[in-house]
Scaffold this motif. Structure first.
Motif: not given
Length: 231
Positions: A24-33
């Motif tokens: 979830k953290a990796v996906i959030l990082d990708m979306i926000v970035g």
């Protein structure tokens, strides 16, 4: 279970559990970035178009001719929009989303422009300065999309004078996604709306001050725009 390669040089693979919170953290990082940089670049494009009515009019003519009164611009239309692509390149030249690219580390001793750079040195590429270098660009501070109409220079990492996404194996992996969304959003905004500054603000008086939020180049003050539907 996911196989890692930390110990592959020892002749075996180490298995590690990838926890749900990590995913979830990796996906959030990708979306926000991905969304932060694209939306920021869109704001910079609109800002410059408001400051340059001639460019705005020319871009609006292009999207109108291709849109032909349809409800919206489609992805298949984008390949025909040369001036839109030039406008986006010019925006990325002046306002790279990450003005200082992600740090690199030299893998060998290098002598560059008289400087000795030993192996292991952390290096940071200033994409903002490169995009405004007067030895590389004619009138570098001017917003002039026409400079790209008859030029092969692109932002995909092969031309080092334009590096908003970096280059090589460590270049931005989301470049295709980001550009598709960027082009589609800008084309439809210009196609559907006439844009103007509120409260009688003159185009040349628009504050274009920059600030760094985290590692992304943002406007220092919010962009306020009046919109009028064209249909």
């Amino acid at each position: 279970m996911f196989e890692g390669s930390d110990h592959i040089e020892k002749g075996y693979l180490a298995s590690e559990v990838l926890e749900a919170d990590t995913v979830k953290a990796v996906i959030l990082d990708m979306i926000v970035g991905g969304t932060d940089t694209t939306s920021t670049s869109l704001v910079w494009s609109i800002s410059e178009l408001l400051r340059h009515p001639r460019v705005m009019k020319k871009l609006q003519q292009e999207v109108s001719e291709i849109g032909q009164g349809r409800p919206m611009i489609l992805e298949k239309d984008l390949e025909k929009m040369r001036y839109l692509k030039a406008t986006i390149k010019e925006t990325l030249r002046l306002y790279p989303p990450l003005p200082l690219l992600i740090p690199r580390e030299s893998t060998q001793d290098v002598k560059l422009m008289g400087y000795d750079i030993p192996i292991g040195t952390q290096t940071i590429v200033n994409a903002w300065a490169i995009g405004r270098d007067p030895t590389l660009w004619e009138e570098p501070e001017e917003f002039w999309p026409e400079r790209f109409l008859n030029s092969s220079t692109d932002y995909k990492g092969l031309h080092f004078e334009l590096l908003p996404f970096g280059s090589g194996r460590r270049g931005c992996p989301g470049i295709q996604f980001a550009i598709a969304i960027y082009e589609l959003a800008l084309a439809n905004v210009i196609y559907k709306f006439d844009l103007a500054l509120p409260n009688g603000v003159k185009d040349k008086d628009l504050d274009m001050s920059e600030t760094i939020s985290s590692i992304t180049l943002h406007r220092k003050s919010p962009l306020l725009v009046m919109t009028t539907s064209r249909f």
